[in-house]
Design a protein around this motif. Structure first.
Motif, mmCIF file in Angstrom:
data_model
loop_
_atom_site.group_PDB
_atom_site.id
_atom_site.type_symbol
_atom_site.label_atom_id
_atom_site.label_comp_id
_atom_site.label_asym_id
_atom_site.label_seq_id
_atom_site.Cartn_x
_atom_site.Cartn_y
_atom_site.Cartn_z
ATOM 1 N N ASP A 42 0.656 -1.390 -0.204
ATOM 2 C CA ASP A 42 0.491 0.318 0.298
ATOM 3 C C ASP A 42 0.917 1.163 0.415
ATOM 4 O O ASP A 42 0.776 1.904 -0.898
ATOM 5 C CB ASP A 42 -0.881 -0.542 1.505
ATOM 6 C CG ASP A 42 -2.290 -0.379 1.202
ATOM 7 O OD1 ASP A 42 -2.895 -0.382 0.013
ATOM 8 O OD2 ASP A 42 -2.675 -1.644 1.794
ATOM 9 N N ARG A 46 1.099 3.817 -2.622
ATOM 10 C CA ARG A 46 0.913 5.160 -2.047
ATOM 11 C C ARG A 46 1.923 6.339 -2.611
ATOM 12 O O ARG A 46 1.901 6.842 -3.554
ATOM 13 C CB ARG A 46 0.092 5.217 -1.299
ATOM 14 C CG ARG A 46 -0.509 5.189 -1.029
ATOM 15 C CD ARG A 46 -1.609 6.277 -1.302
ATOM 16 N NE ARG A 46 -2.902 4.803 -0.493
ATOM 17 C CZ ARG A 46 -4.042 4.811 0.404
ATOM 18 N NH1 ARG A 46 -3.860 5.568 1.618
ATOM 19 N NH2 ARG A 46 -5.017 4.581 0.405
ATOM 20 N N LEU A 49 2.204 6.662 -6.341
ATOM 21 C CA LEU A 49 0.580 7.514 -6.405
ATOM 22 C C LEU A 49 1.160 8.782 -6.827
ATOM 23 O O LEU A 49 0.424 9.835 -7.879
ATOM 24 C CB LEU A 49 -0.364 6.690 -6.184
ATOM 25 C CG LEU A 49 -1.928 7.667 -6.273
ATOM 26 C CD1 LEU A 49 -2.596 7.182 -7.762
ATOM 27 C CD2 LEU A 49 -3.094 7.349 -5.359
ATOM 28 N N VAL A 110 -6.938 3.283 -5.799
ATOM 29 C CA VAL A 110 -7.707 4.055 -4.642
ATOM 30 C C VAL A 110 -8.787 3.880 -5.192
ATOM 31 O O VAL A 110 -9.858 4.672 -4.292
ATOM 32 C CB VAL A 110 -6.904 5.438 -3.624
ATOM 33 C CG1 VAL A 110 -5.696 4.771 -3.415
ATOM 34 C CG2 VAL A 110 -6.056 6.559 -5.122
ATOM 35 N N LYS A 111 -8.478 4.352 -6.261
ATOM 36 C CA LYS A 111 -10.027 4.704 -7.116
ATOM 37 C C LYS A 111 -11.272 3.917 -6.966
ATOM 38 O O LYS A 111 -12.403 4.732 -6.533
ATOM 39 C CB LYS A 111 -10.677 4.933 -8.160
ATOM 40 C CG LYS A 111 -9.466 6.521 -9.162
ATOM 41 C CD LYS A 111 -9.281 6.111 -10.543
ATOM 42 C CE LYS A 111 -8.732 7.024 -11.573
ATOM 43 N NZ LYS A 111 -7.878 7.125 -12.501
ATOM 44 N N LYS A 113 -11.947 2.830 -3.441
ATOM 45 C CA LYS A 113 -12.008 2.891 -2.297
ATOM 46 C C LYS A 113 -12.597 4.336 -1.955
ATOM 47 O O LYS A 113 -12.794 5.226 -1.041
ATOM 48 C CB LYS A 113 -10.523 3.163 -1.240
ATOM 49 C CG LYS A 113 -9.723 2.090 -1.637
ATOM 50 C CD LYS A 113 -8.720 1.885 -0.675
ATOM 51 C CE LYS A 113 -7.441 0.233 -0.998
ATOM 52 N NZ LYS A 113 -6.502 0.467 -0.960
ATOM 53 N N PHE A 114 -13.308 5.129 -2.775
ATOM 54 C CA PHE A 114 -13.152 6.724 -2.772
ATOM 55 C C PHE A 114 -14.867 6.710 -2.080
ATOM 56 O O PHE A 114 -16.080 5.985 -2.728
ATOM 57 C CB PHE A 114 -13.230 7.334 -3.671
ATOM 58 C CG PHE A 114 -11.980 8.869 -3.775
ATOM 59 C CD1 PHE A 114 -11.511 9.429 -2.314
ATOM 60 C CD2 PHE A 114 -11.144 8.314 -4.689
ATOM 61 C CE1 PHE A 114 -10.324 9.514 -2.851
ATOM 62 C CE2 PHE A 114 -9.947 8.794 -5.077
ATOM 63 C CZ PHE A 114 -9.692 9.529 -3.356
#
Lengths: 118, 386
Positions: A42, A46, A49, A110-111, A113-114
């Motif tokens: 993760d 990140r 990203l 992450v998209k 998870k929003f």
């Protein structure tokens, strides 16, 4: 009718088999080792990203690092490598490697998870 | 204040106030736009602060590894994040909104601000924040400009009236001087003309009187002078003149005036053909009627050729006077009713006759029709009924 169902069935089975294969290869070639070495996927995701913003740019950067694993080619901070050893060069072919990177990025994307408050 | 003075003052005020209004409106428009930008900049600053707040929250989200990442949302403003390729990542817009190059812009009644996110927390390279434009300060600004314009309008109107009167004053003095001169002159003229005419009448009434050609000429010249005197008096006192409108027998009046002009017509050996309908009545001031009849007949005599003819006809609907004189060129017909305009520059006379006719016709709402052929003759017709 039978003529139509059979090719569809074969297509769905083929696609599912491919996805399972990709997942297996990702687990075998990447995540198994990461898990064993307690590498924070993760955190790595990140970090990439934060620097590269888009999946395409991240893909290219990770691919470049995989082909030539070096501190200079990594976006991770130097202290990261004190804790986690520099990975060895993979002997996967480029096509499979790119596929794995895509799968890796999709796993931690992450998209998905929003959420927004109503 | 004289009619012409009033007219000049109104014209001056119209030009002065409209040009002042135009300048003020232009300045007000420019000032409003400048101030509006200033007010929008203030709102952009507020939006920029809000964007900073969201950036902080996104940074905090980036550092959490929860399964759910709750995107910050606020009821009064909306936001969205975009990656380096300006692709939409997440936001509180109902529909995905694309972004361009501008860092701030307005769309409808909303103000948009685009800020960069560095480093790209959660992949966000750009942050779009928007809120409704607060129009209250703009309305306040508009209101202030309108109030200023109204106050300036009042002040400049007063100033305009004062300036106008100041500029008109020399003109008024000159006009008053001229009027006084004309008044005095006409008054002085009246006495000798009346004396001459009265004495001719006395001479004519005596038994042993033999009328000589020379005396005839003196009578005509005196009558001409008398008519000019009447015209001048009429024009000079026209604006102060109170009309005494009565039911007048025009037929009778016309016949009387024909007798008056008979001597003049005889001198030019003119053949006068008359066709008068009996008892034709009009509601008109006697003095106005005399001026109209006198001027039409005297012009027909004056501008006629020796040995020519005059046709005079009166009906219930119109009065028509035609002559076989020099005529009027086409371009002069439009100008002929203007004061001091003479159709034939070579002939004598003041040229004020037609102006008087025109004034009377306009006052009573009649129609003056001038038909003429150069070197063939002229017909003047006044119609009071269509």
């Amino acid at each position: 009718m039978g003529k139509l169902i059979l090719p569809l069935l074969l297509l769905v089975t083929g696609l599912t088999a491919t996805t399972i294969d990709d997942e297996n290869i990702l687990q075998k070639e990447c995540l198994r080792c990461h898990k064993a070495q307690q590498i924070p996927d993760d955190l790595i995701y990140r970090r990439y990203l934060m620097v590269y913003s888009t999946s395409n740019r991240m893909e290219k950067a990770i691919f470049s690092y995989m082909k030539n694993p070096d501190k200079k080619n990594s976006v991770m901070h130097h202290p990261f490598f004190f804790k986690f050893p520099m990975k060895e060069k993979l002997d996967l072919n480029d096509k499979v490697l790119k596929k794995m990177i895509k799968k890796y990025l999709l796993t931690f994307d992450v998209k998905n998870k929003f959420t927004t408050l109503p | 204040m004289l009619k012409s003075e009033k007219k000049s003052l109104i014209r001056f005020l119209l030009i002065y106030l409209s040009s002042t209004f135009f300048l003020f409106a232009l300045a007000g428009f420019m000032f409003y736009n400048y101030e509006k930008e200033h007010l929008l900049d203030k709102q952009k600053d507020i939006l920029s602060h809000k964007a900073q707040k969201i950036k902080t929250e996104i940074r905090a989200l980036h550092n959490t590894f929860d399964e759910d990442l709750t995107y910050p949302s606020y009821p009064s403003w909306k936001s969205a994040i975009y990656d380096l390729d300006k692709h939409y990542i997440m936001g509180t817009f109902k529909e995905k909104k694309s972004i361009g190059e501008a860092d701030s812009f307005t769309e409808g009644n909303r103000l948009f601000h685009i800020g960069s996110v560095e480093p790209h927390y959660l992949g966000a390279a750009y942050l779009l924040v928007t809120q409704e434009i607060d129009t209250v300060p703009m309305w306040e600004l508009k209101k202030s400009i309108y109030i200023f314009m109204i106050l300036a309008g009042i002040i400049f109107s007063i100033l305009g009236i004062f300036l106008g009167r100041l500029f008109i004053e020399p003109m008024r003095d000159s006009m008053e001087k001229m009027n006084r001169f004309i008044e005095d002159t006409t008054h002085e003229l009246n006495m000798p003309i009346s004396t001459i005419l009265n004495n001719i009448e006395i001479l004519e009434s005596s038994d042993d009187f033999v009328k000589r050609e020379e005396l005839n000429r003196i009578e005509i010249a005196s009558k001409t002078l008398s008519r000019i005197y009447d015209d001048l008096t009429y024009l000079n006192f026209n604006h102060k003149y109170h009309r005494n409108i009565k039911h007048v027998n025009v037929s009778k009046f016309l016949q009387e005036r024909l007798v008056y002009f008979s001597a003049m017509a005889e001198v030019k050996r003119l053949k006068v053909n008359v066709e008068i309908e009996d008892d034709t009545y009009l509601d008109i001031d006697k003095n106005d009627l005399i001026r109209v009849i006198d001027n039409l007949i005297s012009n027909a005599i004056k501008y006629n050729v020796v040995g020519g003819s005059i046709e005079i006809s009166l009906s219930e609907k119109s009065l028509k006077v035609s002559d076989t004189g020099v005529g009027i060129s086409k371009q002069d017909i439009d100008l002929i009713s203007q004061r001091f305009k003479r159709a034939n520059q070579s002939e004598g006379g003041f040229g004020i006759g037609l102006d008087i006719v025109n004034q009377v016709v306009n006052y009573y709402g009649y129609v003056l029709d001038i038909r003429s052929k150069f070197e063939e003759g002229t017909t003047m017709e006044i119609r009071w009924e269509n």
